[in-house]
Design a protein around this motif. Sequence first.
Motif, PDB file in Angstrom:
ATOM      1  N   ARG A 148       0.831  -1.213   0.000  1.00 50.99           N
ATOM      2  CA  ARG A 148       0.000   0.000   0.000  1.00 50.99           C
ATOM      3  C   ARG A 148       0.863   1.261   0.000  1.00 50.99           C
ATOM      4  NH1 ARG A 148      -2.637   2.317   4.777  1.00 50.99           N
ATOM      5  NH2 ARG A 148      -4.048   3.892   4.013  1.00 50.99           N
ATOM      6  N   GLU A 149       2.000   1.211   0.691  1.00 49.71           N
ATOM      7  CA  GLU A 149       2.898   2.368   0.724  1.00 49.71           C
ATOM      8  C   GLU A 149       3.690   2.509  -0.575  1.00 49.71           C
ATOM      9  OE1 GLU A 149       5.289   1.824   4.199  1.00 49.71           O
ATOM     10  OE2 GLU A 149       3.584   2.056   5.564  1.00 49.71           O
ATOM     11  N   GLU A 150       3.983   1.382  -1.237  1.00 48.51           N
ATOM     12  CA  GLU A 150       4.795   1.401  -2.455  1.00 48.51           C
ATOM     13  C   GLU A 150       3.993   1.759  -3.705  1.00 48.51           C
ATOM     14  OE1 GLU A 150       6.559  -2.460  -2.717  1.00 48.51           O
ATOM     15  OE2 GLU A 150       7.898  -2.114  -1.020  1.00 48.51           O
ATOM     16  N   ALA A 151       2.715   1.411  -3.715  1.00 45.26           N
ATOM     17  CA  ALA A 151       1.915   1.586  -4.926  1.00 45.26           C
ATOM     18  C   ALA A 151       0.672   2.412  -4.625  1.00 45.26           C
ATOM     19  CB  ALA A 151       1.509   0.214  -5.468  1.00 45.26           C
ATOM     20  N   ASP A 152       0.323   3.287  -5.565  1.00 44.83           N
ATOM     21  CA  ASP A 152      -0.926   4.033  -5.397  1.00 44.83           C
ATOM     22  C   ASP A 152      -2.086   3.202  -5.953  1.00 44.83           C
ATOM     23  OD1 ASP A 152      -1.060   4.367  -8.198  1.00 44.83           O
ATOM     24  OD2 ASP A 152      -0.128   6.342  -8.115  1.00 44.83           O
ATOM     25  N   ARG A 153      -3.268   3.718  -5.821  1.00 44.77           N
ATOM     26  CA  ARG A 153      -4.483   2.982  -6.212  1.00 44.77           C
ATOM     27  C   ARG A 153      -4.438   2.522  -7.667  1.00 44.77           C
ATOM     28  NH1 ARG A 153      -9.348   1.949  -4.290  1.00 44.77           N
ATOM     29  NH2 ARG A 153     -11.134   1.876  -5.689  1.00 44.77           N
ATOM     30  N   SER A 154      -4.041   3.409  -8.571  1.00 44.91           N
ATOM     31  CA  SER A 154      -4.017   3.053  -9.999  1.00 44.91           C
ATOM     32  C   SER A 154      -2.973   1.964 -10.277  1.00 44.91           C
ATOM     33  CB  SER A 154      -3.782   4.278 -10.880  1.00 44.91           C
ATOM     34  OG  SER A 154      -2.507   4.827 -10.632  1.00 44.91           O
ATOM     35  N   GLU A 155      -1.843   2.020  -9.597  1.00 46.76           N
ATOM     36  CA  GLU A 155      -0.821   0.974  -9.764  1.00 46.76           C
ATOM     37  C   GLU A 155      -1.312  -0.370  -9.228  1.00 46.76           C
ATOM     38  OE1 GLU A 155       3.328   3.526  -9.462  1.00 46.76           O
ATOM     39  OE2 GLU A 155       2.192   3.122  -7.626  1.00 46.76           O
ATOM     40  N   LEU A 156      -2.022  -0.339  -8.097  1.00 44.88           N
ATOM     41  CA  LEU A 156      -2.595  -1.576  -7.558  1.00 44.88           C
ATOM     42  C   LEU A 156      -3.605  -2.169  -8.539  1.00 44.88           C
ATOM     43  CD1 LEU A 156      -3.170  -0.711  -3.782  1.00 44.88           C
ATOM     44  CD2 LEU A 156      -1.600  -2.426  -4.707  1.00 44.88           C
ATOM     45  N   LEU A 157      -4.487  -1.318  -9.066  1.00 45.84           N
ATOM     46  CA  LEU A 157      -5.494  -1.793 -10.018  1.00 45.84           C
ATOM     47  C   LEU A 157      -4.845  -2.377 -11.273  1.00 45.84           C
ATOM     48  CD1 LEU A 157      -8.142   1.057  -9.647  1.00 45.84           C
ATOM     49  CD2 LEU A 157      -8.451  -1.356  -9.039  1.00 45.84           C
ATOM     50  N   GLU A 158      -3.832  -1.724 -11.780  1.00 43.96           N
ATOM     51  CA  GLU A 158      -3.135  -2.216 -12.977  1.00 43.96           C
ATOM     52  C   GLU A 158      -2.438  -3.550 -12.677  1.00 43.96           C
ATOM     53  OE1 GLU A 158      -2.071  -2.631 -16.797  1.00 43.96           O
ATOM     54  OE2 GLU A 158      -3.426  -1.111 -15.999  1.00 43.96           O
ATOM     55  N   GLY A 159      -1.799  -3.647 -11.526  1.00 43.68           N
ATOM     56  CA  GLY A 159      -1.140  -4.898 -11.140  1.00 43.68           C
ATOM     57  C   GLY A 159      -2.143  -6.037 -10.980  1.00 43.68           C
ATOM     58  N   ILE A 160      -3.289  -5.751 -10.393  1.00 45.32           N
ATOM     59  CA  ILE A 160      -4.341  -6.758 -10.222  1.00 45.32           C
ATOM     60  C   ILE A 160      -4.818  -7.237 -11.594  1.00 45.32           C
ATOM     61  CG2 ILE A 160      -6.758  -7.049  -9.508  1.00 45.32           C
ATOM     62  CD1 ILE A 160      -6.009  -5.271  -7.035  1.00 45.32           C
ATOM     63  N   LYS A 161      -5.027  -6.296 -12.502  1.00 44.67           N
ATOM     64  CA  LYS A 161      -5.474  -6.647 -13.853  1.00 44.67           C
ATOM     65  C   LYS A 161      -4.448  -7.554 -14.536  1.00 44.67           C
ATOM     66  CE  LYS A 161      -6.454  -4.461 -18.293  1.00 44.67           C
ATOM     67  NZ  LYS A 161      -6.469  -3.187 -19.019  1.00 44.67           N
ATOM     68  N   GLU A 162      -3.172  -7.205 -14.458  1.00 46.64           N
ATOM     69  CA  GLU A 162      -2.113  -8.000 -15.091  1.00 46.64           C
ATOM     70  C   GLU A 162      -2.019  -9.406 -14.484  1.00 46.64           C
ATOM     71  OE1 GLU A 162       1.472  -5.680 -14.774  1.00 46.64           O
ATOM     72  OE2 GLU A 162       0.669  -4.095 -16.067  1.00 46.64           O
ATOM     73  N   MET A 163      -2.157  -9.504 -13.165  1.00 48.65           N
ATOM     74  CA  MET A 163      -2.090 -10.820 -12.531  1.00 48.65           C
ATOM     75  C   MET A 163      -3.283 -11.688 -12.912  1.00 48.65           C
ATOM     76  SD  MET A 163      -0.388 -10.098  -8.795  1.00 48.65           S
ATOM     77  CE  MET A 163      -1.017  -8.454  -8.478  1.00 48.65           C
ATOM     78  N   LYS A 164      -4.467 -11.090 -13.050  1.00 44.91           N
ATOM     79  CA  LYS A 164      -5.644 -11.852 -13.476  1.00 44.91           C
ATOM     80  C   LYS A 164      -5.456 -12.381 -14.897  1.00 44.91           C
ATOM     81  CE  LYS A 164      -9.200  -9.950 -10.463  1.00 44.91           C
ATOM     82  NZ  LYS A 164     -10.502  -9.270 -10.405  1.00 44.91           N
ATOM     83  N   VAL A 165      -4.867 -11.564 -15.764  1.00 36.57           N
ATOM     84  CA  VAL A 165      -4.590 -11.997 -17.141  1.00 36.57           C
ATOM     85  C   VAL A 165      -3.590 -13.161 -17.116  1.00 36.57           C
ATOM     86  CG1 VAL A 165      -3.464 -11.305 -19.307  1.00 36.57           C
ATOM     87  CG2 VAL A 165      -5.162  -9.797 -18.240  1.00 36.57           C
ATOM     88  N   GLU A 166      -2.571 -13.053 -16.306  1.00 39.34           N
ATOM     89  CA  GLU A 166      -1.571 -14.123 -16.209  1.00 39.34           C
ATOM     90  C   GLU A 166      -2.207 -15.426 -15.717  1.00 39.34           C
ATOM     91  OE1 GLU A 166       2.682 -15.076 -13.993  1.00 39.34           O
ATOM     92  OE2 GLU A 166       1.945 -13.014 -14.056  1.00 39.34           O
ATOM     93  N   ILE A 167      -3.076 -15.330 -14.733  1.00 41.19           N
ATOM     94  CA  ILE A 167      -3.748 -16.525 -14.202  1.00 41.19           C
ATOM     95  C   ILE A 167      -4.640 -17.148 -15.286  1.00 41.19           C
ATOM     96  CG2 ILE A 167      -5.549 -17.275 -12.587  1.00 41.19           C
ATOM     97  CD1 ILE A 167      -4.175 -15.382 -10.514  1.00 41.19           C
ATOM     98  N   ARG A 168      -5.351 -16.313 -16.059  1.00 41.85           N
ATOM     99  CA  ARG A 168      -6.182 -16.838 -17.150  1.00 41.85           C
ATOM    100  C   ARG A 168      -5.336 -17.567 -18.192  1.00 41.85           C
ATOM    101  NH1 ARG A 168      -8.458 -11.863 -17.675  1.00 41.85           N
ATOM    102  NH2 ARG A 168      -9.856 -11.547 -15.958  1.00 41.85           N
ATOM    103  N   ARG A 169      -4.123 -17.077 -18.429  1.00 49.10           N
ATOM    104  CA  ARG A 169      -3.222 -17.756 -19.378  1.00 49.10           C
ATOM    105  C   ARG A 169      -2.881 -19.164 -18.896  1.00 49.10           C
ATOM    106  NH1 ARG A 169       0.365 -12.715 -19.800  1.00 49.10           N
ATOM    107  NH2 ARG A 169      -0.735 -11.487 -21.353  1.00 49.10           N
ATOM    108  N   TYR A 170      -2.604 -19.303 -17.600  1.00 47.80           N
ATOM    109  CA  TYR A 170      -2.315 -20.640 -17.053  1.00 47.80           C
ATOM    110  C   TYR A 170      -3.537 -21.541 -17.175  1.00 47.80           C
ATOM    111  CZ  TYR A 170       2.011 -18.821 -15.014  1.00 47.80           C
ATOM    112  OH  TYR A 170       3.252 -18.270 -14.821  1.00 47.80           O
TER     113      TYR A 170
END
Length: 170
Positions: free
Chosen positions: A93-115
């Motif tokens: 939470r201290e390292e990333a702002d809200r938009s960075e968290l949302l973008e990271g969540i989106k990227e991880m969901k895409v990666e999981i769908r690939r698996y």
Amino acid sequence: MTETWDDVNEHVKAEWKDETTPFERVYEIIEQTHEGQSAAEIADRALVSEPTARRHCKSLVNTGFAETDQDGQTTLYRRNSDRILMSRIRELREEADRSELLEGIKEMKVEIRRYEDRYDVVSPEQLAQQLDADETAGWDDLTAWKTTRQNLAVAQAALAYDEASHQLAV
């Protein structure tokens, strides 16, 4: 002048003992302990007596840094997993702002769908049931998938924590 040591490990242990307090050493050992260990095991690793290890372990339990389990008559100590999780959430939470968290969540969901698509399963556990012992790439993907799933959970928790903090501040 260069010193020579018969045993480098013994030198490192002696140096660690000289530069830290017994409490600091017990703390460091508990911090690394995922599975419960007895006070005797912690004492051996922390280079302290068993009563000293037990006393410091009890203090760490009282502060919430450590937790205990029982194995018969033996008390086992380990780091408090909830505290570690909350530390990871606060750190993210201290390292990333809200938009960075949302973008990271989106990227991880895409990666999981690939698996899921690559292996036609919905979880790493299902993949593990299908893999042969010698399928190195599959086992590597399984490990990466589990890690991504854990990181996603932490990122989602950090986002929820951030939202809750803003709501409480209003």
